[in-house]
Design a protein around this motif. Structure first.
Motif, PDB file in Angstrom:
ATOM      1  N   SER A 113     -44.712  27.944   0.286  1.00 17.10           N
ATOM      2  CA  SER A 113     -44.470  29.150  -0.509  1.00 17.10           C
ATOM      3  C   SER A 113     -45.766  29.909  -0.753  1.00 17.10           C
ATOM      4  O   SER A 113     -45.816  31.145  -0.629  1.00 17.10           O
TER       5      SER A 113
ATOM      6  N   ARG B 130     -46.922  31.488   2.595  1.00 21.85           N
ATOM      7  CA  ARG B 130     -46.021  32.573   3.003  1.00 21.85           C
ATOM      8  C   ARG B 130     -46.266  33.831   2.162  1.00 21.85           C
ATOM      9  O   ARG B 130     -46.379  34.936   2.700  1.00 21.85           O
ATOM     10  N   HIS B 131     -46.367  33.669   0.857  1.00 27.74           N
ATOM     11  CA  HIS B 131     -46.569  34.837  -0.007  1.00 27.74           C
ATOM     12  C   HIS B 131     -47.949  35.456   0.204  1.00 27.74           C
ATOM     13  O   HIS B 131     -48.102  36.680   0.146  1.00 27.74           O
TER      14      HIS B 131
ATOM     15  N   ASP C  92     -47.906  37.421   3.362  1.00 24.99           N
ATOM     16  CA  ASP C  92     -47.168  38.671   3.122  1.00 24.99           C
ATOM     17  C   ASP C  92     -48.112  39.758   2.598  1.00 24.99           C
ATOM     18  O   ASP C  92     -48.024  40.928   2.995  1.00 24.99           O
TER      19      ASP C  92
ATOM     20  N   ASN D  71     -46.445  37.843   9.667  1.00 25.68           N
ATOM     21  CA  ASN D  71     -46.655  36.695   8.796  1.00 25.68           C
ATOM     22  C   ASN D  71     -46.308  35.423   9.568  1.00 25.68           C
ATOM     23  O   ASN D  71     -45.134  35.178   9.865  1.00 25.68           O
TER      24      ASN D  71
ATOM     25  N   HIS E 261     -43.596  33.107   7.966  1.00 22.19           N
ATOM     26  CA  HIS E 261     -42.276  33.641   7.638  1.00 22.19           C
ATOM     27  C   HIS E 261     -41.151  32.838   8.289  1.00 22.19           C
ATOM     28  O   HIS E 261     -40.098  32.603   7.673  1.00 22.19           O
ATOM     29  N   SER E 262     -41.342  32.397   9.524  1.00 26.78           N
ATOM     30  CA  SER E 262     -40.279  31.703  10.250  1.00 26.78           C
ATOM     31  C   SER E 262     -40.354  30.183  10.129  1.00 26.78           C
ATOM     32  O   SER E 262     -39.517  29.473  10.679  1.00 26.78           O
TER      33      SER E 262
END
Length: 337
Positions: free
Chosen positions: A110, A113-114, A117, A128, A131-132
């Protein structure tokens, strides 16, 4: 390998001697940037400060996310990667290599990922890479916090020596956690003005996670416990901005002007539990589990218990419900082997 990564992370936040930080660029306030961020230019540096210091307001979340991102960036640096070349494979392999519990891996994913972003938003990278990437499946049916039984809670309260202000203070703290289901951090944040009389009843106002402010009525016995502590400590008419619960001068049993922290209260509860002969695995959060389970067992609607606990989602309240565990134990005891 793990030790070298830990040292690199420590160096990146200024915890190693200067001689071992030569490859790290230090910014204002002696706070260093990860090497990959520094190398990526001004936009990356802006994205770092925006994400770490701007978007995340909770200090505990900020520390956890920053630690996770720094560790991942050190991993990428060891692979000779630059930010634009980080791929989903790098993220997935990093998570696979970590000897963490699934919940911790989800936290790291998390955070990564953030953060990426934000890098995309600031045009540091195009896509990103996290993201996947899918995290491990994790379904939490019941929380891990151990429950303190009703009998144990009563034994703890009755074991306190209330012939002096310290005992009265500790009884007030413990019973507030029991009778309001408040977190220890919220109890530590209480000020004198947060305990007040509305005319027909006394209330406590808690400042909790997510910036929430909640008013909870005080039952009569708890009102007496808090009142006895204030009277013994001479703080009945103290300034409303002063801490409700104060530390003491070593073993003199004299209150100081300093507030008790959540850590102070947690250690106090542990000491009191040890003195009462209760299991060492119990913690201040155990009171919260017991209160929620007890109310649900009495048929109090889930929505009402959720409001008392201050949960935004009823599924969170259900994690504190230990009624299913008792049914499981009953079934296990019936095995004939």
């Amino acid at each position: 390998m793990k030790k070298s990564v830990d040292n690199a992370i420590a160096a990146s936040i200024g915890q190693l001697p200067q001689a071992r930080q030569s490859h790290v660029v230090v910014t204002e306030g002696d706070r260093s940037l990860p090497v990959l961020i520094e190398n990526a230019g001004a936009a990356a540096r802006f994205a770092w400060e925006e994400f770490i210091y701007g978007k995340i307001r909770n200090p505990h979340t900020r520390a956890a996310y920053e630690r996770a991102i720094r560790r991942f960036l050190v991993h990428c640096e060891a692979l000779n990667k630059e930010l634009p070349t980080v791929s989903p494979r790098d993220v997935g392999s990093y998570l696979d290599e970590q000897d963490y519990a699934p919940a911790t891996k989800k936290l790291h994913l998390s955070a990564i990922r953030h953060f990426f972003d934000t890098l995309v938003t600031r045009h540091v990278i195009m896509l990103n890479p996290a993201h996947s990437v899918r995290g491990e499946r994790l379904q939490v049916v019941e929380g891990k916090t151990p429950e303190i039984t009703i009998a144990q809670a009563r034994k703890l309260v009755q074991s306190l020596d209330t012939n002096h202000v310290v005992g009265l203070r500790d009884r007030a703290i413990i019973t507030i956690m029991i009778y309001t289901a408040a977190r220890v951090g919220a109890v530590a944040a209480l000020r004198r003005g947060d305990f007040y009389d509305l005319g027909d009843q006394h209330c406590l106002r808690f400042s909790e996670k997510g910036g929430k402010s909640r008013e909870i009525p005080v039952r009569h016995d708890l009102q007496k416990f808090v009142g006895d502590y204030l009277s013994a400590g001479g703080t009945e008419y103290a300034d409303k901005s002063k801490p409700l619960f104060r530390t003491t001068v070593r073993k003199t049993k004299k209150l100081t002007q300093n507030p008790m922290t959540a850590g102070d209260m947690a250690r106090m509860v542990k000491r009191r539990m040890k003195d009462a002969g209760l299991p060492s695995r119990l913690s201040p959060h155990s009171f919260r589990v017991t209160t929620i389970t007890d109310l649900l067992s009495q048929g109090v609607p889930l929505e009402d218990v959720q409001n008392l606990a201050g949960h935004a989602d009823p599924r969170t309240t259900r994690l504190y419900d230990r009624r299913k565990r008792k049914v499981t134990r009953n079934i296990v005891e019936r095995i004939s082997v």
